[in-house]
Design a protein around this motif. Structure first.
Motif, PDB file in Angstrom:
ATOM      1  N   ALA A  49       0.625  -1.083   0.026  1.00 52.16           N
ATOM      2  CA  ALA A  49      -0.074   0.015   0.074  1.00 52.16           C
ATOM      3  C   ALA A  49       0.900   1.426  -0.103  1.00 52.16           C
ATOM      4  O   ALA A  49       0.735   2.320  -0.743  1.00 52.16           O
ATOM      5  CB  ALA A  49      -0.795   0.004   1.367  1.00 52.16           C
ATOM      6  N   LEU A  50       2.102   1.125   0.602  1.00 53.10           N
ATOM      7  CA  LEU A  50       2.734   2.398   0.750  1.00 53.10           C
ATOM      8  C   LEU A  50       3.327   2.580  -0.380  1.00 53.10           C
ATOM      9  O   LEU A  50       3.669   3.642  -0.991  1.00 53.10           O
ATOM     10  CB  LEU A  50       3.880   2.201   2.050  1.00 53.10           C
ATOM     11  CG  LEU A  50       3.381   2.640   3.435  1.00 53.10           C
ATOM     12  CD1 LEU A  50       4.727   2.216   4.290  1.00 53.10           C
ATOM     13  CD2 LEU A  50       3.302   4.154   3.508  1.00 53.10           C
ATOM     14  N   GLY A  51       4.052   1.478  -1.243  1.00 51.78           N
ATOM     15  CA  GLY A  51       4.593   1.549  -2.455  1.00 51.78           C
ATOM     16  C   GLY A  51       3.725   2.165  -3.400  1.00 51.78           C
ATOM     17  O   GLY A  51       4.157   3.089  -4.090  1.00 51.78           O
ATOM     18  N   VAL A  52       2.476   1.658  -3.612  1.00 55.22           N
ATOM     19  CA  VAL A  52       1.541   2.255  -4.548  1.00 55.22           C
ATOM     20  C   VAL A  52       1.282   3.583  -4.201  1.00 55.22           C
ATOM     21  O   VAL A  52       1.314   4.578  -5.238  1.00 55.22           O
ATOM     22  CB  VAL A  52       0.340   1.545  -4.448  1.00 55.22           C
ATOM     23  CG1 VAL A  52      -0.894   2.009  -5.300  1.00 55.22           C
ATOM     24  CG2 VAL A  52       0.591   0.072  -4.987  1.00 55.22           C
ATOM     25  N   GLY A  53       1.111   3.960  -3.001  1.00 55.59           N
ATOM     26  CA  GLY A  53       0.641   5.562  -2.845  1.00 55.59           C
ATOM     27  C   GLY A  53       1.869   6.242  -2.971  1.00 55.59           C
ATOM     28  O   GLY A  53       1.743   7.442  -3.503  1.00 55.59           O
ATOM     29  N   ILE A  54       3.044   6.005  -2.838  1.00 55.09           N
ATOM     30  CA  ILE A  54       4.328   6.998  -2.885  1.00 55.09           C
ATOM     31  C   ILE A  54       4.472   7.007  -4.502  1.00 55.09           C
ATOM     32  O   ILE A  54       4.942   7.884  -4.925  1.00 55.09           O
ATOM     33  CB  ILE A  54       5.598   6.162  -2.353  1.00 55.09           C
ATOM     34  CG1 ILE A  54       5.501   6.471  -0.706  1.00 55.09           C
ATOM     35  CG2 ILE A  54       6.918   6.839  -2.812  1.00 55.09           C
ATOM     36  CD1 ILE A  54       6.603   5.535  -0.118  1.00 55.09           C
ATOM     37  N   ILE A  55       4.321   6.075  -5.082  1.00 61.46           N
ATOM     38  CA  ILE A  55       4.672   5.831  -6.701  1.00 61.46           C
ATOM     39  C   ILE A  55       3.723   6.625  -7.362  1.00 61.46           C
ATOM     40  O   ILE A  55       3.904   7.426  -8.270  1.00 61.46           O
ATOM     41  CB  ILE A  55       4.659   4.468  -7.090  1.00 61.46           C
ATOM     42  CG1 ILE A  55       5.599   4.309  -8.282  1.00 61.46           C
ATOM     43  CG2 ILE A  55       3.270   3.955  -7.825  1.00 61.46           C
ATOM     44  CD1 ILE A  55       6.958   3.723  -8.331  1.00 61.46           C
ATOM     45  N   ALA A  56       2.551   6.779  -6.997  1.00 61.26           N
ATOM     46  CA  ALA A  56       1.279   7.621  -7.535  1.00 61.26           C
ATOM     47  C   ALA A  56       1.699   9.074  -7.299  1.00 61.26           C
ATOM     48  O   ALA A  56       1.368   9.941  -8.255  1.00 61.26           O
ATOM     49  CB  ALA A  56       0.095   6.986  -6.926  1.00 61.26           C
ATOM     50  N   LEU A  57       2.146   9.285  -6.151  1.00 59.97           N
ATOM     51  CA  LEU A  57       2.454  10.795  -5.600  1.00 59.97           C
ATOM     52  C   LEU A  57       3.430  11.371  -6.441  1.00 59.97           C
ATOM     53  O   LEU A  57       3.516  12.509  -6.897  1.00 59.97           O
ATOM     54  CB  LEU A  57       2.577  10.719  -4.291  1.00 59.97           C
ATOM     55  CG  LEU A  57       2.933  12.366  -3.705  1.00 59.97           C
ATOM     56  CD1 LEU A  57       1.830  13.209  -3.982  1.00 59.97           C
ATOM     57  CD2 LEU A  57       3.273  12.349  -2.134  1.00 59.97           C
ATOM     58  N   VAL A  58       4.719  10.539  -6.291  1.00 62.68           N
ATOM     59  CA  VAL A  58       5.904  11.022  -7.090  1.00 62.68           C
ATOM     60  C   VAL A  58       5.677  11.014  -8.583  1.00 62.68           C
ATOM     61  O   VAL A  58       6.250  12.053  -9.383  1.00 62.68           O
ATOM     62  CB  VAL A  58       7.148  10.174  -6.832  1.00 62.68           C
ATOM     63  CG1 VAL A  58       8.371  10.556  -7.305  1.00 62.68           C
ATOM     64  CG2 VAL A  58       7.460   9.997  -5.243  1.00 62.68           C
ATOM     65  N   GLY A  59       5.104  10.140  -9.114  1.00 65.64           N
ATOM     66  CA  GLY A  59       4.793  10.218 -10.423  1.00 65.64           C
ATOM     67  C   GLY A  59       3.993  11.253 -10.964  1.00 65.64           C
ATOM     68  O   GLY A  59       4.252  11.756 -11.975  1.00 65.64           O
ATOM     69  N   THR A  60       3.043  11.686 -10.317  1.00 68.37           N
ATOM     70  CA  THR A  60       2.205  12.711 -10.548  1.00 68.37           C
ATOM     71  C   THR A  60       2.964  13.771 -10.561  1.00 68.37           C
ATOM     72  O   THR A  60       2.881  14.971 -11.653  1.00 68.37           O
ATOM     73  CB  THR A  60       0.877  12.831  -9.593  1.00 68.37           C
ATOM     74  OG1 THR A  60       0.126  11.626  -9.620  1.00 68.37           O
ATOM     75  CG2 THR A  60       0.057  14.011 -10.020  1.00 68.37           C
ATOM     76  N   ILE A  61       3.759  14.297  -9.804  1.00 68.38           N
ATOM     77  CA  ILE A  61       4.388  15.340  -9.452  1.00 68.38           C
ATOM     78  C   ILE A  61       5.410  15.501 -10.642  1.00 68.38           C
ATOM     79  O   ILE A  61       5.678  16.464 -11.308  1.00 68.38           O
ATOM     80  CB  ILE A  61       5.267  15.295  -7.988  1.00 68.38           C
ATOM     81  CG1 ILE A  61       4.620  15.522  -7.025  1.00 68.38           C
ATOM     82  CG2 ILE A  61       6.597  16.500  -8.232  1.00 68.38           C
ATOM     83  CD1 ILE A  61       5.063  15.280  -5.461  1.00 68.38           C
TER      84      ILE A  61
END
Length: 338
Positions: free
Chosen positions: A156-168
Motif C-alpha cells: 500500500a505504501l509503495g503504491v501511494g508513493i509511486i502515484a504521488l511522485v509520478g504525478t509530481i
C-alpha cells in the motif's frame, strides 16, 4: 446454530468487500475534484483507507472480506490489466524501444537498491518502489508483491508513493516541455521511457499532441510487456534465496498463476478483440474503468493495514532513494533520446 454462524460469516465477508467498495467509490468521486484529480482515484482511496485506520482502527470483524479485496481482487486486477497491453504493436514497431526499456528497468532497480543500501532504507519497500519506478507503477508493485511476499503495508505504501511522485514528475514535464530544445516526438519517447505509470505518461504527453502521445504509450507498453519476464525472474530469485537460506527448507514461492491470466488477456486484447471480435471504444473505456476500480478496491484493503506512524518512519528513506533514482532516470533518458 452452525448455520447461523456460517450465515453471519458470509454477511461479514460481504460487509468487508462492500466496505472496500465504498471507500474506493468515494476515492473515485474525489478524483473528479480539481486538485484531487492529479492524484487519481487509487491514491485518493488509499489516503482515505489509511486515514480510517488511524482514526477508527482496523475493522477486524469484516477482515475476511477486506482480505478478499486486497488479495483476490488484486490478482484479478492484474489479469484485467493485460487487456491494456498490445503485444503485436510492441513487437512489430517497438523492438528498439523494448531493448531500451529492458536496460532502463535493470538500471533503475540496480541504482535504486544501491541507493537504498547506502541510505540504509528498508529493503522490501525499496525493492517494490524500484520495480514500480522501472516498470509500470502501481500495477508492477501489485504484480510483484505476492511473489516477493511483501507485507500488505509495504504494498500500500509503495503504491501511494509511486502515484504521488509520478504525478509530481508528470506535472513538471508538462511545465518544462515548452522550454526544452527537443522535438515533440522525442518528448513523447522521453515521457514513455521515464515516467512511472500509464496515467502519468498520458498526463505528460497528451499536451504535446497525438503523435507524441502515441509513441509515448508505445514506449510505456514496452515496459508493461517486460513485467512478465521480470516477475518470472523474481520468482526464480526468491526460490533460490529460500533454498540457500536453509538447506532443509523445502518451501518455495507459489507459482503466480495470475500472470498466466495476464498473458492470456494480453493475447486476447492483442489478437482477438478488434480482430475477430468487434469491440467499441465504449467497451475499451469500460474495461479500463473496471480494471482501475478493481485495483482501487484492492489497494483500499491494503491501505487499511497501514500504521501511519510506523509507515512514515519506514517510508522516508525509500522515498528519498526513489526520488533520486527518478531524477537520474529522467536526466539520463532525456539526453539519450535527445
Amino acid at each position: 446454530m452452525r448455520m447461523n454462524d456460517s450465515f453471519n460469516k458470509i454477511l461479514l465477508w460481504i460487509g468487508g468487500v462492500l466496505f472496500t467498495f465504498l471507500i474506493a467509490l468515494i476515492g473515485y468521486g474525489l478524483a473528479f475534484i480539481p486538485g484531487f484529480n492529479r492524484l487519481g482515484q487509487m491514491s485518493c482511496a488509499i489516503i482515505l483507507a489509511i486515514a480510517y485506520r488511524q482514526i477508527f482502527g482496523y475493522p477486524r470483524q469484516i477482515q475476511a472480506g477486506i482480505q478478499f479485496s486486497s488479495k483476490v481482487l488484486l490478482r484479478l486486477a492484474i489479469v484485467l490489466y493485460g487487456l491494456k497491453l498490445n503485444i503485436g504493436l510492441v513487437l512489430s514497431q517497438g523492438l528498439g524501444l523494448l531493448l531500451q526499456d529492458a536496460i532502463i528497468i535493470m538500471s533503475v532497480i540496480i541504482v535504486m537498491m544501491l541507493l537504498a543500501k547506502r541510505l540504509k532504507a528498508e529493503t522490501s519497500l525499496s525493492l517494490l518502489l524500484a520495480i514500480g519506478t522501472g516498470v509500470c507503477g502501481a500495477a508492477a508493485i501489485a504484480a510483484a508483491s505476492p511473489i516477493l511476499k511483501s507485507k500488505d503495508e509495504d504494498t500500500a505504501l509503495g503504491v501511494g508513493i509511486i502515484a504521488l511522485v509520478g504525478t509530481i514528475f508528470a506535472i513538471i514535464y508538462t511545465v518544462v516541455r515548452p522550454f526544452l530544445p527537443i522535438s515533440p516526438l522525442h518528448y513523447g519517447i522521453w515521457s514513455g521511457v521515464s515516467l512511472h505509470e500509464l496515467a502519468h505518461v498520458v498526463l505528460a504527453a497528451a499536451p504535446a499532441g497525438q503523435d507524441p502521445l502515441a509513441i509515448a504509450l508505445l514506449a510505456k507498453l514496452g515496459r508493461v510487456f517486460l513485467l512478465i519476464p521480470l516477475c518470472f525472474i523474481l520468482m526464480f530469485w526468491m526460490n533460490k534465496n529460500q533454498m540457500s537460506v536453509s538447506a532443509t527448507s523445502k518451501s518455495k514461492i507459489s507459482f503466480p498463476w495470475f500472470l498466466i491470466g495476464f498473458i492470456i488477456m494480453s493475447i486476447i486484447g492483442s489478437y482477438i478483440l478488434g480482430v475477430y471480435i468487434p469491440v467499441s471504444p465504449t467497451f475499451n473505456a469500460t474495461m479500463t474503468q473496471l480494471t482501475t476500480f478493481t485495483l482501487t478496491m484492492a489497494m483500499t484493503g491494503l491501505g487499511l493495514n497501514v500504521n501511519l506512524h510506523d509507515a512514515l518512519t519506514k517510508a522516508f528513506r525509500p522515498l528519498l532513494a526513489m526520488t533520486f533514482t527518478s531524477i537520474l532516470l529522467s536526466i539520463a533518458t532525456y539526453f539519450f533520446n535527445y
